[in-house]
Design an enzyme around this catalytic site. Sequence first.
Site, PDB file in Angstrom:
ATOM      1  N   TYR A   1     -11.424 -50.896   1.567  1.00 23.84           N
ATOM      2  CA  TYR A   1     -11.899 -49.653   0.943  1.00 23.84           C
ATOM      3  C   TYR A   1     -10.830 -48.574   1.177  1.00 23.84           C
ATOM      4  O   TYR A   1     -11.033 -47.627   1.912  1.00 23.84           O
ATOM      5  CB  TYR A   1     -13.228 -49.281   1.610  1.00 23.84           C
TER       6      TYR A   1
ATOM      7  N   ARG B   1     -23.501 -39.366  -9.268  1.00 25.36           N
ATOM      8  CA  ARG B   1     -22.878 -38.041  -9.325  1.00 25.36           C
ATOM      9  C   ARG B   1     -22.457 -37.702 -10.739  1.00 25.36           C
ATOM     10  O   ARG B   1     -22.303 -38.581 -11.586  1.00 25.36           O
ATOM     11  CB  ARG B   1     -21.698 -37.929  -8.353  1.00 25.36           C
TER      12      ARG B   1
ATOM     13  N   ARG C   1     -19.241 -31.233  10.420  1.00 20.44           N
ATOM     14  CA  ARG C   1     -18.604 -30.113  11.134  1.00 20.44           C
ATOM     15  C   ARG C   1     -19.590 -28.994  11.440  1.00 20.44           C
ATOM     16  O   ARG C   1     -20.466 -28.705  10.643  1.00 20.44           O
ATOM     17  CB  ARG C   1     -17.471 -29.432  10.368  1.00 20.44           C
TER      18      ARG C   1
ATOM     19  N   ARG D   1     -18.810 -53.898  -5.405  1.00 25.46           N
ATOM     20  CA  ARG D   1     -19.729 -53.038  -6.122  1.00 25.46           C
ATOM     21  C   ARG D   1     -18.961 -52.505  -7.326  1.00 25.46           C
ATOM     22  O   ARG D   1     -17.784 -52.182  -7.237  1.00 25.46           O
ATOM     23  CB  ARG D   1     -20.164 -51.890  -5.195  1.00 25.46           C
TER      24      ARG D   1
ATOM     25  N   GLU E   1     -21.785 -40.973 -13.232  1.00 26.18           N
ATOM     26  CA  GLU E   1     -21.338 -42.224 -12.599  1.00 26.18           C
ATOM     27  C   GLU E   1     -22.547 -43.051 -12.175  1.00 26.18           C
ATOM     28  O   GLU E   1     -23.361 -42.590 -11.370  1.00 26.18           O
ATOM     29  CB  GLU E   1     -20.459 -41.856 -11.389  1.00 26.18           C
TER      30      GLU E   1
ATOM     31  N   ASP F   1      -8.313 -45.467   0.369  1.00 31.50           N
ATOM     32  CA  ASP F   1      -8.122 -44.299  -0.484  1.00 31.50           C
ATOM     33  C   ASP F   1      -6.721 -44.375  -1.079  1.00 31.50           C
ATOM     34  O   ASP F   1      -5.879 -45.146  -0.624  1.00 31.50           O
ATOM     35  CB  ASP F   1      -8.264 -43.020   0.356  1.00 31.50           C
TER      36      ASP F   1
ATOM     37  N   ARG G   1     -16.735 -41.829   6.608  1.00 31.37           N
ATOM     38  CA  ARG G   1     -15.758 -41.256   5.665  1.00 31.37           C
ATOM     39  C   ARG G   1     -16.015 -39.758   5.472  1.00 31.37           C
ATOM     40  O   ARG G   1     -15.121 -39.007   5.153  1.00 31.37           O
ATOM     41  CB  ARG G   1     -15.880 -41.943   4.286  1.00 31.37           C
TER      42      ARG G   1
HETATM   43  N1  UDP Z   1     -22.724 -40.579   0.831  1.00 26.22           N
HETATM   44  C1  UDP Z   1     -24.028 -40.168   0.910  1.00 26.22           C
HETATM   45  N2  UDP Z   1     -24.433 -39.050   0.215  1.00 26.22           N
HETATM   46  C2  UDP Z   1     -23.579 -38.337  -0.541  1.00 26.22           C
HETATM   47  C3  UDP Z   1     -22.226 -38.739  -0.605  1.00 26.22           C
HETATM   48  C4  UDP Z   1     -21.839 -39.873   0.086  1.00 26.22           C
HETATM   49  O1  UDP Z   1     -24.837 -40.792   1.572  1.00 26.22           O
HETATM   50  O2  UDP Z   1     -24.011 -37.356  -1.155  1.00 26.22           O
HETATM   51  C5  UDP Z   1     -22.332 -41.799   1.569  1.00 26.22           C
HETATM   52  C6  UDP Z   1     -22.461 -43.039   0.691  1.00 26.22           C
HETATM   53  O3  UDP Z   1     -22.861 -44.121   1.507  1.00 26.22           O
HETATM   54  C7  UDP Z   1     -21.049 -43.229   0.205  1.00 26.22           C
HETATM   55  C8  UDP Z   1     -20.256 -42.836   1.440  1.00 26.22           C
HETATM   56  O4  UDP Z   1     -20.984 -41.734   1.973  1.00 26.22           O
HETATM   57  O5  UDP Z   1     -20.798 -44.569  -0.189  1.00 26.22           O
HETATM   58  C9  UDP Z   1     -18.833 -42.441   1.177  1.00 26.22           C
HETATM   59  O6  UDP Z   1     -18.806 -41.382   0.242  1.00 26.22           O
HETATM   60  P1  UDP Z   1     -17.503 -41.028  -0.583  1.00 26.22           P
HETATM   61  O7  UDP Z   1     -17.777 -39.765  -1.319  1.00 26.22           O
HETATM   62  O8  UDP Z   1     -16.329 -41.061   0.336  1.00 26.22           O
HETATM   63  O9  UDP Z   1     -17.436 -42.258  -1.579  1.00 26.22           O
HETATM   64  P2  UDP Z   1     -16.450 -42.582  -2.803  1.00 26.22           P
HETATM   65  O10 UDP Z   1     -15.947 -41.272  -3.330  1.00 26.22           O
HETATM   66  O11 UDP Z   1     -15.378 -43.482  -2.252  1.00 26.22           O
HETATM   67  O12 UDP Z   1     -17.348 -43.282  -3.759  1.00 26.22           O
END
Ligand code: UDP
Length: 379
Positions: free
Chosen positions: A356, A287, A181, A256, A308, A358, A177
Amino acid sequence: MKYNTKDYDYLIVGSGPYGSIFAYEAAKRGKRSLIIEKRQNVGGNMYTHKKHGINVHDFGAHIFHTDNKEVWDYINQFTEFNGYINQVVANYKGELYNLPFNMNTFYQMWGVKTPEEAAKKIAEQREAAGISGMPKNLEEQAISLIGTDIYIKLIKDYTEKQWGRKATELPSFIIRRLPVRYTFDNNYFNHRYQGVPVDGYSVIFKKMLESELIDVKCGNDFFDDKEIYLNEFPKIVYTGMIDSFFDYKFGELEYRSVRFESETIDSNNVQGNAVINYTDAETPFTRVMEWRHFDKKSDEGKSVLTKEFPQDWDRSKEAYYPVNDQKNSKLFKLYRLEADKLKNVHFGGRLGNYQYYDMDQVFGAALKTIEKEFKGMDK
Ligand code: UDP
């Protein structure tokens, strides 16, 4: 008890984007819907409210991003977007890194200055870890994409607290996801269109549901009277959990959950960014969002912040994330087969489809369903 008091054409279970778009489009075609929503608010997890002039997202940060122009134009008919570009910072034990994984991250991690140097470093780490061929799980996928150092500092612990399981037990698509880059570009998404609504998401749902052909009943749980609903309504659009619809008869799908803690601080700027990820294992939250940075405004000298916390799901909690690993995907297929047998019940949304998704994918899926449902009616 009779619920279909107005000869509704549809019962819609859940007022998130899937159900609300369906009701809105049905009303446009003269069809009447009753929406039942077990929460006190409409909009599902997209619900936002204003505090001190700031749009607070009650169920976690929702940044709309898509490559689908049809979906982008569609949501823009209800509101104006502010052009926000998500640029996340990671804090690992006090060290700060830019996300997603890009030349800034590689420079901060290793001091490398060119794409070539970065690629060399990553290839060395991939080789040292003995990773080749198709990655079997999230850990292998991550190391193969960005090497061991970044995996250890920015992915492993965050992922394991987010999902409550080992990175070796998670499917590799989850880490894909995030973009990787070889440019100095901190945009968290690769999509062409991105932003948050200037007035928050709730106004979108207000507009979608204002038709007199739509009635919304909040605080109403479908399962309190499931059989009556099934008997009374010609068609049901169900956006809740698919396993719950079938009374978990093949067993529970895994989800989850998350919970949020918010505070208001007398300041215009506490953390200097909209989202900071805490990627170590010790910090219990994943976060922290500082909402004023999504809006670039706060007129009252106050800042609202939300932490969160991931948590295990049980039936008393809201399901946020489906765990789309092999075991659950197999179980989901059994439920899907049951669902296909019910001609008058349509399953949709993140929970109804156990995907999952978006937001833009939910919008896209809802619009496809509408097209099918009203084929022949539209010119
Ligand atoms: N992820 C990570 N470190 C980060 C942010 C994301 O390892 O700092 C991984 C983690 O496994 C997460 C996945 O990337 O579940 C997808 O992140 P995303 O931000 O897309 O998750 P969402 O916003 O859907 O919770």
